[in-house]
Design a protein around this motif. Structure first.
Motif, PDB file in Angstrom:
ATOM      1  N   CYS A  39     -46.865  16.645   2.423  1.00  9.86           N
ATOM      2  CA  CYS A  39     -45.548  17.188   2.083  1.00  9.86           C
ATOM      3  C   CYS A  39     -44.359  16.415   2.643  1.00  9.86           C
ATOM      4  O   CYS A  39     -44.114  16.536   3.827  1.00  9.86           O
ATOM      5  N   PRO A  40     -43.863  15.646   1.926  1.00 16.09           N
ATOM      6  CA  PRO A  40     -42.681  15.107   2.342  1.00 16.09           C
ATOM      7  C   PRO A  40     -41.330  15.376   2.546  1.00 16.09           C
ATOM      8  O   PRO A  40     -40.682  15.112   3.463  1.00 16.09           O
ATOM      9  N   SER A  41     -41.211  16.785   2.235  1.00 16.92           N
ATOM     10  CA  SER A  41     -40.179  17.764   2.662  1.00 16.92           C
ATOM     11  C   SER A  41     -40.846  19.138   2.523  1.00 16.92           C
ATOM     12  O   SER A  41     -41.913  19.393   1.851  1.00 16.92           O
ATOM     13  N   PRO A  42     -39.839  20.215   3.231  1.00 13.52           N
ATOM     14  CA  PRO A  42     -40.204  21.518   3.229  1.00 13.52           C
ATOM     15  C   PRO A  42     -40.330  22.023   1.801  1.00 13.52           C
ATOM     16  O   PRO A  42     -40.954  23.238   1.706  1.00 13.52           O
ATOM     17  N   SER A  84     -42.328  10.396  -0.938  1.00 14.46           N
ATOM     18  CA  SER A  84     -41.266  11.344  -1.216  1.00 14.46           C
ATOM     19  C   SER A  84     -41.542  12.188  -2.642  1.00 14.46           C
ATOM     20  O   SER A  84     -42.772  11.907  -3.051  1.00 14.46           O
ATOM     21  N   SER A  85     -40.644  12.831  -3.176  1.00 17.09           N
ATOM     22  CA  SER A  85     -40.946  13.569  -4.422  1.00 17.09           C
ATOM     23  C   SER A  85     -41.117  12.743  -5.528  1.00 17.09           C
ATOM     24  O   SER A  85     -41.412  13.035  -6.509  1.00 17.09           O
ATOM     25  N   ALA A  86     -40.623  11.541  -5.212  1.00 12.10           N
ATOM     26  CA  ALA A  86     -40.658  10.483  -6.453  1.00 12.10           C
ATOM     27  C   ALA A  86     -41.901   9.435  -6.499  1.00 12.10           C
ATOM     28  O   ALA A  86     -41.663   8.596  -7.298  1.00 12.10           O
ATOM     29  N   ALA A  99     -51.615   7.363  -9.555  1.00  9.18           N
ATOM     30  CA  ALA A  99     -50.277   7.277  -8.850  1.00  9.18           C
ATOM     31  C   ALA A  99     -49.312   8.194  -9.762  1.00  9.18           C
ATOM     32  O   ALA A  99     -49.598   7.925 -11.093  1.00  9.18           O
ATOM     33  N   SER A 100     -48.322   8.546  -9.457  1.00  8.78           N
ATOM     34  CA  SER A 100     -47.326   9.137 -10.165  1.00  8.78           C
ATOM     35  C   SER A 100     -45.832   9.065  -9.614  1.00  8.78           C
ATOM     36  O   SER A 100     -45.790   9.367  -8.344  1.00  8.78           O
ATOM     37  N   PRO A 103     -44.735  13.393  -9.567  1.00  6.38           N
ATOM     38  CA  PRO A 103     -46.072  14.366  -9.361  1.00  6.38           C
ATOM     39  C   PRO A 103     -46.242  15.649 -10.022  1.00  6.38           C
ATOM     40  O   PRO A 103     -47.228  16.151 -10.244  1.00  6.38           O
ATOM     41  N   THR A 104     -44.984  16.290 -10.533  1.00  6.23           N
ATOM     42  CA  THR A 104     -45.098  17.654 -10.742  1.00  6.23           C
ATOM     43  C   THR A 104     -44.957  17.698 -12.354  1.00  6.23           C
ATOM     44  O   THR A 104     -45.117  18.728 -12.987  1.00  6.23           O
ATOM     45  N   GLY A 105     -45.064  16.323 -12.877  1.00  6.72           N
ATOM     46  CA  GLY A 105     -45.167  16.315 -14.328  1.00  6.72           C
ATOM     47  C   GLY A 105     -46.469  16.495 -15.157  1.00  6.72           C
ATOM     48  O   GLY A 105     -46.456  16.288 -16.430  1.00  6.72           O
ATOM     49  N   GLY A 106     -47.528  17.095 -14.440  1.00  8.45           N
ATOM     50  CA  GLY A 106     -48.672  17.196 -15.311  1.00  8.45           C
ATOM     51  C   GLY A 106     -49.526  16.237 -15.192  1.00  8.45           C
ATOM     52  O   GLY A 106     -49.436  15.037 -14.826  1.00  8.45           O
TER      53      GLY A 106
END
Length: 111
Positions: A39-42, A84-86, A99-100, A103-106
């Motif tokens: 979890c890189p951020s809340p 990060s989220s990227a 790897a992605s 990450p939320t792209g399926g």
């Protein structure tokens, strides 16, 4: 209060805990055992499970409906790191890496 033992200084956990943080009740978010979470951020978390799934959320406290499961590997994923989220990178039991940069792209977002 600071305690010294064998030359090392220790503070009680309550003295170091941030007052705005709290724990929520356990919630089942996947059908298979989770192996690791990053979890890189809340507001962004990625977990991996024993059947090759990544489980992502942009609202980790939002309950089961806030988590999406995508099968991205044909092996048990053992660990995940998301600086990060990227960018997220996960490794499998048998040395495979997925790897992605989305990450939320399926499933198609993981290579």
């Amino acid at each position: 209060m600071l305690v010294t033992f064998l030359g090392l200084a220790f503070a009680p956990a309550s003295a170091m805990a941030e007052p705005h943080l709290s724990w929520s009740a356990p919630t089942r978010i996947a059908d298979h055992p989770l192996r690791d979470v990053s979890c890189p951020s809340p507001s962004f978390c990625v977990a991996v499970d024993t059947v090759g799934d990544v489980v992502t959320s942009t609202d980790p406290e939002g309950g089961p409906a806030a988590w999406d499961v995508s099968n991205v590997a044909d092996d048990s994923l053992q660990a995940v790191s998301c600086p990060s989220s990227a960018l997220c990178v996960a490794v499998s039991l048998h040395g495979k890496v997925v790897a992605s940069t989305d990450p939320t792209g399926g499933p198609s977002a993981w290579k």
